[in-house]
Design a protein around this motif. Structure first.
Motif, mmCIF file in Angstrom:
data_model
loop_
_atom_site.group_PDB
_atom_site.id
_atom_site.type_symbol
_atom_site.label_atom_id
_atom_site.label_comp_id
_atom_site.label_asym_id
_atom_site.label_seq_id
_atom_site.Cartn_x
_atom_site.Cartn_y
_atom_site.Cartn_z
ATOM 1 N N UNK A 42 0.885 -1.327 0.015
ATOM 2 C CA UNK A 42 0.287 0.081 -0.051
ATOM 3 C C UNK A 42 0.796 1.192 0.027
ATOM 4 N N UNK A 43 0.456 2.302 -0.591
ATOM 5 C CA UNK A 43 1.276 3.449 -0.872
ATOM 6 C C UNK A 43 0.455 4.842 -0.436
ATOM 7 N N UNK A 50 1.432 19.578 1.581
ATOM 8 C CA UNK A 50 0.374 18.919 2.474
ATOM 9 C C UNK A 50 -0.813 18.039 1.861
ATOM 10 N N UNK A 51 -0.767 17.708 0.370
ATOM 11 C CA UNK A 51 -1.514 16.949 -0.486
ATOM 12 C C UNK A 51 -1.107 15.443 -0.142
ATOM 13 N N UNK A 52 -2.329 14.710 0.093
ATOM 14 C CA UNK A 52 -2.132 13.192 0.290
ATOM 15 C C UNK A 52 -3.055 12.464 -0.965
ATOM 16 N N UNK A 53 -2.310 11.298 -0.948
ATOM 17 C CA UNK A 53 -3.115 10.238 -2.045
ATOM 18 C C UNK A 53 -2.809 9.010 -1.673
ATOM 19 N N UNK A 54 -3.895 8.095 -1.662
ATOM 20 C CA UNK A 54 -3.630 6.853 -1.114
ATOM 21 C C UNK A 54 -3.691 6.682 0.371
ATOM 22 N N UNK A 55 -3.145 5.358 0.789
ATOM 23 C CA UNK A 55 -3.273 5.459 2.367
ATOM 24 C C UNK A 55 -2.116 4.202 2.696
ATOM 25 N N UNK A 56 -1.527 4.508 3.875
ATOM 26 C CA UNK A 56 -0.569 3.227 4.360
ATOM 27 C C UNK A 56 -1.304 2.722 5.737
#
Length: 109
Positions: A42-43, A50-56
């Motif tokens: 998972x990435x 501060x931008x985020x995409x995906x999830x760990x």
């Protein structure tokens, strides 16, 4: 959509952000034990702004991972983060379920 397609989407998003001039880091789950919210591979892509995409983690350690990613972007050095129930920070970051997860964070250059 398979899990691998999702990981490739995250890398594509990160590449787009990098091309737009953002500082970007990629966090990847490299190992899990017990009750882990996200599987290995998972990435999460993080920008300095501060931008985020995906999830760990489904959210529980994302803040700590994003902080480490900002440190890696500043230093240029990758980090291996270890979160688990034996760690005092586990409660703080929301891993009270008893899982353990290792996350590799690397800045994109």
């Amino acid at each position: 959509m398979t899990h691998n397609d999702n990981a490739e989407d995250i890398l594509a998003i990160a590449a787009t952000w990098k091309a737009a001039g953002e500082d970007v880091a990629i966090a990847t789950v490299v190992e899990t034990w017990g009750s882990s919210p996200r599987p290995a591979g998972s990435r999460l892509a993080i920008t300095k702004s501060g931008k985020l995409a995906g999830s760990v983690s489904g959210g529980c350690i994302e803040g700590a991972v994003a902080d480490a990613a900002r440190q890696s972007m500043a230093s240029g050095a990758p980090q291996l983060l270890d979160f688990g129930i034996s760690d005092e920070r586990a409660w703080e970051v929301g891993l009270s379920c008893g899982g353990k997860v290792k996350v590799f964070v690397e800045p994109l250059s």
